[in-house]
Each structure stands twice: as structure tokens, then as C-alpha cells.
Design a protein around this motif. Structure first.
Motif, PDB file in Angstrom:
ATOM      1  N   ALA A  29       0.835  -1.206   0.000  1.00 29.84           N
ATOM      2  CA  ALA A  29       0.000   0.000   0.000  1.00 29.84           C
ATOM      3  C   ALA A  29       0.868   1.253   0.000  1.00 29.84           C
ATOM      4  O   ALA A  29       0.532   2.239  -0.668  1.00 29.84           O
ATOM      5  CB  ALA A  29      -0.936   0.001   1.201  1.00 29.84           C
ATOM      6  N   LEU A  30       1.981   1.224   0.707  1.00 25.81           N
ATOM      7  CA  LEU A  30       2.904   2.359   0.705  1.00 25.81           C
ATOM      8  C   LEU A  30       3.426   2.616  -0.704  1.00 25.81           C
ATOM      9  O   LEU A  30       3.490   3.757  -1.157  1.00 25.81           O
ATOM     10  CB  LEU A  30       4.059   2.108   1.677  1.00 25.81           C
ATOM     11  N   GLU A  31       3.763   1.557  -1.419  1.00 30.07           N
ATOM     12  CA  GLU A  31       4.197   1.702  -2.802  1.00 30.07           C
ATOM     13  C   GLU A  31       3.094   2.336  -3.650  1.00 30.07           C
ATOM     14  O   GLU A  31       3.357   3.185  -4.494  1.00 30.07           O
ATOM     15  CB  GLU A  31       4.580   0.352  -3.395  1.00 30.07           C
ATOM     16  N   ALA A  32       1.863   1.916  -3.419  1.00 34.41           N
ATOM     17  CA  ALA A  32       0.736   2.457  -4.189  1.00 34.41           C
ATOM     18  C   ALA A  32       0.526   3.936  -3.894  1.00 34.41           C
ATOM     19  O   ALA A  32       0.363   4.743  -4.810  1.00 34.41           O
ATOM     20  CB  ALA A  32      -0.532   1.670  -3.873  1.00 34.41           C
ATOM     21  N   VAL A  33       0.533   4.277  -2.623  1.00 30.98           N
ATOM     22  CA  VAL A  33       0.258   5.663  -2.211  1.00 30.98           C
ATOM     23  C   VAL A  33       1.339   6.602  -2.750  1.00 30.98           C
ATOM     24  O   VAL A  33       1.042   7.711  -3.195  1.00 30.98           O
ATOM     25  CB  VAL A  33       0.140   5.762  -0.678  1.00 30.98           C
ATOM     26  N   THR A  34       2.578   6.164  -2.738  1.00 25.04           N
ATOM     27  CA  THR A  34       3.674   7.022  -3.178  1.00 25.04           C
ATOM     28  C   THR A  34       3.946   6.937  -4.671  1.00 25.04           C
ATOM     29  O   THR A  34       4.840   7.622  -5.173  1.00 25.04           O
ATOM     30  CB  THR A  34       4.965   6.699  -2.396  1.00 25.04           C
ATOM     31  N   SER A  35       3.174   6.148  -5.387  1.00 24.90           N
ATOM     32  CA  SER A  35       3.401   5.960  -6.825  1.00 24.90           C
ATOM     33  C   SER A  35       3.013   7.160  -7.670  1.00 24.90           C
ATOM     34  O   SER A  35       3.463   7.286  -8.810  1.00 24.90           O
ATOM     35  CB  SER A  35       2.623   4.739  -7.328  1.00 24.90           C
ATOM     36  N   GLY A  36       2.139   8.014  -7.133  1.00 26.48           N
ATOM     37  CA  GLY A  36       1.632   9.115  -7.934  1.00 26.48           C
ATOM     38  C   GLY A  36       0.583   8.670  -8.936  1.00 26.48           C
ATOM     39  O   GLY A  36       0.191   9.433  -9.813  1.00 26.48           O
ATOM     40  N   ARG A  37       0.113   7.437  -8.807  1.00 27.60           N
ATOM     41  CA  ARG A  37      -0.841   6.860  -9.746  1.00 27.60           C
ATOM     42  C   ARG A  37      -2.231   6.659  -9.170  1.00 27.60           C
ATOM     43  O   ARG A  37      -3.047   5.977  -9.767  1.00 27.60           O
ATOM     44  CB  ARG A  37      -0.325   5.518 -10.270  1.00 27.60           C
ATOM     45  N   LEU A  38      -2.494   7.261  -8.015  1.00 31.80           N
ATOM     46  CA  LEU A  38      -3.816   7.122  -7.416  1.00 31.80           C
ATOM     47  C   LEU A  38      -4.650   8.356  -7.691  1.00 31.80           C
ATOM     48  O   LEU A  38      -4.122   9.462  -7.807  1.00 31.80           O
ATOM     49  CB  LEU A  38      -3.714   6.924  -5.906  1.00 31.80           C
ATOM     50  N   VAL A  39      -5.924   8.146  -7.784  1.00 34.10           N
ATOM     51  CA  VAL A  39      -6.880   9.247  -7.887  1.00 34.10           C
ATOM     52  C   VAL A  39      -7.728   9.211  -6.619  1.00 34.10           C
ATOM     53  O   VAL A  39      -7.772   8.202  -5.914  1.00 34.10           O
ATOM     54  CB  VAL A  39      -7.755   9.132  -9.155  1.00 34.10           C
ATOM     55  N   PRO A  40      -8.393  10.312  -6.298  1.00 34.81           N
ATOM     56  CA  PRO A  40      -9.152  10.362  -5.043  1.00 34.81           C
ATOM     57  C   PRO A  40     -10.136   9.208  -4.828  1.00 34.81           C
ATOM     58  O   PRO A  40     -10.345   8.794  -3.696  1.00 34.81           O
ATOM     59  CB  PRO A  40      -9.867  11.706  -5.122  1.00 34.81           C
ATOM     60  N   SER A  41     -10.667   8.653  -5.895  1.00 37.30           N
ATOM     61  CA  SER A  41     -11.608   7.542  -5.716  1.00 37.30           C
ATOM     62  C   SER A  41     -10.912   6.277  -5.220  1.00 37.30           C
ATOM     63  O   SER A  41     -11.589   5.323  -4.823  1.00 37.30           O
ATOM     64  CB  SER A  41     -12.361   7.258  -7.014  1.00 37.30           C
ATOM     65  N   ASN A  42      -9.586   6.241  -5.214  1.00 33.82           N
ATOM     66  CA  ASN A  42      -8.835   5.090  -4.689  1.00 33.82           C
ATOM     67  C   ASN A  42      -8.442   5.251  -3.232  1.00 33.82           C
ATOM     68  O   ASN A  42      -8.030   4.288  -2.593  1.00 33.82           O
ATOM     69  CB  ASN A  42      -7.532   4.888  -5.470  1.00 33.82           C
ATOM     70  N   TYR A  43      -8.538   6.461  -2.697  1.00 34.59           N
ATOM     71  CA  TYR A  43      -7.995   6.741  -1.374  1.00 34.59           C
ATOM     72  C   TYR A  43      -8.653   5.925  -0.266  1.00 34.59           C
ATOM     73  O   TYR A  43      -7.994   5.555   0.699  1.00 34.59           O
ATOM     74  CB  TYR A  43      -8.079   8.226  -1.046  1.00 34.59           C
ATOM     75  N   TRP A  44      -9.926   5.647  -0.377  1.00 33.77           N
ATOM     76  CA  TRP A  44     -10.606   4.895   0.687  1.00 33.77           C
ATOM     77  C   TRP A  44      -9.984   3.515   0.838  1.00 33.77           C
ATOM     78  O   TRP A  44      -9.919   2.973   1.942  1.00 33.77           O
ATOM     79  CB  TRP A  44     -12.113   4.796   0.435  1.00 33.77           C
ATOM     80  N   ARG A  45      -9.511   2.928  -0.267  1.00 35.84           N
ATOM     81  CA  ARG A  45      -8.905   1.597  -0.193  1.00 35.84           C
ATOM     82  C   ARG A  45      -7.585   1.658   0.563  1.00 35.84           C
ATOM     83  O   ARG A  45      -7.272   0.760   1.363  1.00 35.84           O
ATOM     84  CB  ARG A  45      -8.739   1.032  -1.595  1.00 35.84           C
ATOM     85  N   ALA A  46      -6.826   2.711   0.345  1.00 39.81           N
ATOM     86  CA  ALA A  46      -5.590   2.888   1.119  1.00 39.81           C
ATOM     87  C   ALA A  46      -5.917   3.059   2.601  1.00 39.81           C
ATOM     88  O   ALA A  46      -5.246   2.487   3.469  1.00 39.81           O
ATOM     89  CB  ALA A  46      -4.814   4.093   0.598  1.00 39.81           C
ATOM     90  N   ALA A  47      -6.967   3.811   2.888  1.00 40.33           N
ATOM     91  CA  ALA A  47      -7.387   4.008   4.279  1.00 40.33           C
ATOM     92  C   ALA A  47      -7.796   2.688   4.930  1.00 40.33           C
ATOM     93  O   ALA A  47      -7.544   2.479   6.123  1.00 40.33           O
ATOM     94  CB  ALA A  47      -8.515   5.028   4.351  1.00 40.33           C
ATOM     95  N   GLU A  48      -8.399   1.796   4.161  1.00 39.06           N
ATOM     96  CA  GLU A  48      -8.779   0.473   4.696  1.00 39.06           C
ATOM     97  C   GLU A  48      -7.539  -0.314   5.116  1.00 39.06           C
ATOM     98  O   GLU A  48      -7.541  -0.969   6.158  1.00 39.06           O
ATOM     99  CB  GLU A  48      -9.563  -0.321   3.648  1.00 39.06           C
ATOM    100  N   VAL A  49      -6.505  -0.263   4.314  1.00 34.11           N
ATOM    101  CA  VAL A  49      -5.262  -0.967   4.662  1.00 34.11           C
ATOM    102  C   VAL A  49      -4.646  -0.339   5.904  1.00 34.11           C
ATOM    103  O   VAL A  49      -4.178  -1.054   6.800  1.00 34.11           O
ATOM    104  CB  VAL A  49      -4.260  -0.952   3.488  1.00 34.11           C
TER     105      VAL A  49
END
Length: 78
Positions: A29-49
Motif C-alpha cells: 500500500a505504501l508503494e501504491a500511495v507514493t506511486s503518484g498513480r492514485l486518484v481520489p476515488s482510490n484513497y478509501w482503499r488505502a485508508a482500509e489498509v
């Protein structure tokens, strides 16, 4: 890097949480969050992790929370 890499990593992270591998989930998840490839509609999934990692006292949680605040929270309203 493909624009789908970040969301795919979040999918993997959530699967790792479900497979009782929260440390690896936090790392992915850290790799995903710092990838610069997320849009706001993905943020809730990061919050779940993050919530799962916190509940299971995963060591990497602080790094993931810091990255989330830096890359996501301003847009997510958190």
C-alpha cells in the motif's frame, strides 16, 4: 509506469490483509500511495489498509499513514 499500477497495488494490499499478511499489505500500500498513480476515488482503499495495519499493530503503519497524509489526505478531506 502504467496508470493502473497504483490501484492494482491497493487491490493486492487488500488481498494481503485478507490473507493475514498485514505487514506485506502495508508495504504494498505504501508503494501504491507514493506511486503518484492514485486518484481520489482510490484513497478509501488505502485508508482500509491503514485501519487494518493499525488494528494489527503493524510496524510499517506510521510510514504508511505519513505517506497517506502527504499524498492523499488533502484531497480525501481526512
Amino acid at each position: 509506469m502504467s496508470p493502473t499500477v497504483g490501484p492494482a497495488r491497493l487491490d493486492l494490499a487488500l488481498a494481503l490483509v485478507a490473507a493475514d499478511q498485514p505487514g506485506e499489505a502495508a508495504h504494498v500500500a505504501l508503494e501504491a500511495v507514493t506511486s503518484g498513480r492514485l486518484v481520489p476515488s482510490n484513497y478509501w482503499r488505502a485508508a482500509e489498509v491503514i485501519r487494518a495495519a493499525e488494528n494489527l499493530h503493524v510496524r510499517e503503519t506510521d510510514d504508511l499513514k505519513d505517506a497517506y497524509r502527504t499524498f492523499c489526505a488533502a484531497w480525501a478531506g481526512d
